[in-house]
Design a protein around this motif. Sequence first.
Motif, PDB file in Angstrom:
ATOM      1  N   TYR A  23       0.809  -1.216   0.000  1.00 28.51           N
ATOM      2  CA  TYR A  23       0.000   0.000   0.000  1.00 28.51           C
ATOM      3  C   TYR A  23       0.846   1.272   0.000  1.00 28.51           C
ATOM      4  O   TYR A  23       0.334   2.358   0.232  1.00 28.51           O
ATOM      5  CB  TYR A  23      -0.935   0.010   1.217  1.00 28.51           C
ATOM      6  CG  TYR A  23      -1.908  -1.132   1.191  1.00 28.51           C
ATOM      7  CD1 TYR A  23      -3.107  -1.029   0.506  1.00 28.51           C
ATOM      8  CD2 TYR A  23      -1.618  -2.326   1.845  1.00 28.51           C
ATOM      9  CE1 TYR A  23      -4.006  -2.080   0.467  1.00 28.51           C
ATOM     10  CE2 TYR A  23      -2.515  -3.380   1.816  1.00 28.51           C
ATOM     11  CZ  TYR A  23      -3.705  -3.249   1.125  1.00 28.51           C
ATOM     12  OH  TYR A  23      -4.588  -4.294   1.091  1.00 28.51           O
ATOM     13  N   ASN A  25       2.775   4.499  -1.125  1.00 27.79           N
ATOM     14  CA  ASN A  25       2.714   5.518  -2.169  1.00 27.79           C
ATOM     15  C   ASN A  25       4.140   5.694  -2.693  1.00 27.79           C
ATOM     16  O   ASN A  25       4.922   6.449  -2.130  1.00 27.79           O
ATOM     17  CB  ASN A  25       2.170   6.823  -1.592  1.00 27.79           C
ATOM     18  CG  ASN A  25       2.058   7.909  -2.630  1.00 27.79           C
ATOM     19  OD1 ASN A  25       2.532   7.776  -3.752  1.00 27.79           O
ATOM     20  ND2 ASN A  25       1.423   9.005  -2.247  1.00 27.79           N
ATOM     21  N   SER A  26       4.472   5.000  -3.760  1.00 24.89           N
ATOM     22  CA  SER A  26       5.854   4.964  -4.250  1.00 24.89           C
ATOM     23  C   SER A  26       6.370   6.323  -4.710  1.00 24.89           C
ATOM     24  O   SER A  26       7.574   6.553  -4.703  1.00 24.89           O
ATOM     25  CB  SER A  26       5.994   3.932  -5.376  1.00 24.89           C
ATOM     26  OG  SER A  26       5.134   4.270  -6.445  1.00 24.89           O
ATOM     27  N   THR A  27       5.486   7.230  -5.072  1.00 25.89           N
ATOM     28  CA  THR A  27       5.955   8.557  -5.490  1.00 25.89           C
ATOM     29  C   THR A  27       6.478   9.352  -4.298  1.00 25.89           C
ATOM     30  O   THR A  27       7.181  10.342  -4.487  1.00 25.89           O
ATOM     31  CB  THR A  27       4.823   9.364  -6.176  1.00 25.89           C
ATOM     32  OG1 THR A  27       3.784   9.622  -5.236  1.00 25.89           O
ATOM     33  CG2 THR A  27       4.289   8.612  -7.378  1.00 25.89           C
ATOM     34  N   ARG A  28       6.164   8.946  -3.074  1.00 26.01           N
ATOM     35  CA  ARG A  28       6.614   9.650  -1.865  1.00 26.01           C
ATOM     36  C   ARG A  28       7.904   9.084  -1.294  1.00 26.01           C
ATOM     37  O   ARG A  28       8.467   9.639  -0.346  1.00 26.01           O
ATOM     38  CB  ARG A  28       5.528   9.599  -0.790  1.00 26.01           C
ATOM     39  CG  ARG A  28       4.211  10.214  -1.182  1.00 26.01           C
ATOM     40  CD  ARG A  28       4.243  11.709  -1.257  1.00 26.01           C
ATOM     41  NE  ARG A  28       4.534  12.253   0.060  1.00 26.01           N
ATOM     42  CZ  ARG A  28       4.956  13.481   0.285  1.00 26.01           C
ATOM     43  NH1 ARG A  28       5.125  14.311  -0.707  1.00 26.01           N
ATOM     44  NH2 ARG A  28       5.209  13.896   1.501  1.00 26.01           N
ATOM     45  N   TRP A 133       2.600   5.350   6.335  1.00 28.12           N
ATOM     46  CA  TRP A 133       2.805   5.741   4.946  1.00 28.12           C
ATOM     47  C   TRP A 133       1.822   5.157   3.946  1.00 28.12           C
ATOM     48  O   TRP A 133       1.802   5.572   2.785  1.00 28.12           O
ATOM     49  CB  TRP A 133       4.209   5.339   4.503  1.00 28.12           C
ATOM     50  CG  TRP A 133       5.316   6.045   5.217  1.00 28.12           C
ATOM     51  CD1 TRP A 133       5.215   7.122   6.050  1.00 28.12           C
ATOM     52  CD2 TRP A 133       6.695   5.716   5.147  1.00 28.12           C
ATOM     53  NE1 TRP A 133       6.446   7.485   6.498  1.00 28.12           N
ATOM     54  CE2 TRP A 133       7.384   6.637   5.959  1.00 28.12           C
ATOM     55  CE3 TRP A 133       7.424   4.748   4.484  1.00 28.12           C
ATOM     56  CZ2 TRP A 133       8.759   6.623   6.127  1.00 28.12           C
ATOM     57  CZ3 TRP A 133       8.803   4.724   4.636  1.00 28.12           C
ATOM     58  CH2 TRP A 133       9.459   5.656   5.453  1.00 28.12           C
ATOM     59  N   LEU A 135      -1.225   4.265   1.551  1.00 27.50           N
ATOM     60  CA  LEU A 135      -2.228   5.106   0.896  1.00 27.50           C
ATOM     61  C   LEU A 135      -3.562   5.078   1.640  1.00 27.50           C
ATOM     62  O   LEU A 135      -4.305   6.047   1.613  1.00 27.50           O
ATOM     63  CB  LEU A 135      -2.426   4.648  -0.552  1.00 27.50           C
ATOM     64  CG  LEU A 135      -1.246   4.914  -1.482  1.00 27.50           C
ATOM     65  CD1 LEU A 135      -1.415   4.148  -2.795  1.00 27.50           C
ATOM     66  CD2 LEU A 135      -1.108   6.406  -1.746  1.00 27.50           C
TER      67      LEU A 135
END
Length: 158
Positions: A23, A25-28, A133, A135
């Motif tokens: 879960y 958020n890989s962009t973060r 962290w 999502l």
Amino acid sequence: MLCPLIPSICSEVFFVIAGPDEYLNSTRVPVYGSHAPAGTSIKNILHWNQIYLAKQPQMWDYGTAAENLNHYNSTKPPVYQYSDLQVPSVFFSGGNDYLGDPEDVLWLIGQLKSGVLRDTYTYDGYAHLSCLWALNAREWVFEKIIQHLDGVWQGLGS
């Protein structure tokens, strides 16, 4: 920092240490990596290693019998007695957590007195940092914490 340049490296480091997070958020990840290790200290990490090597949850080992005696009046660090805890608690854990793995969570639950554990939530795809962290952390974690705290506050008012 490498995270802004090669985000996949940071993501892999998090997975290796804390477990695979379904879960995240890989962009973060670059943002998380720029603040790591946040929320702990080197001494705390060393203490976790001492606990792992001792195979029991114990206080900080000062390294010599004399220093332990000075701090604890014992040559060895005292073992934490989880059965003495009285604070109402709610546990959140993840099936993919390498640091607080499901087996250890069940062991800890078994150490608590009846009535201390008010609720427990285990999410299969969660890793160690998912409660912060993920999502869906707002819905699965934060809102549940608020509900439990609201219940505590309402109980105090009656």
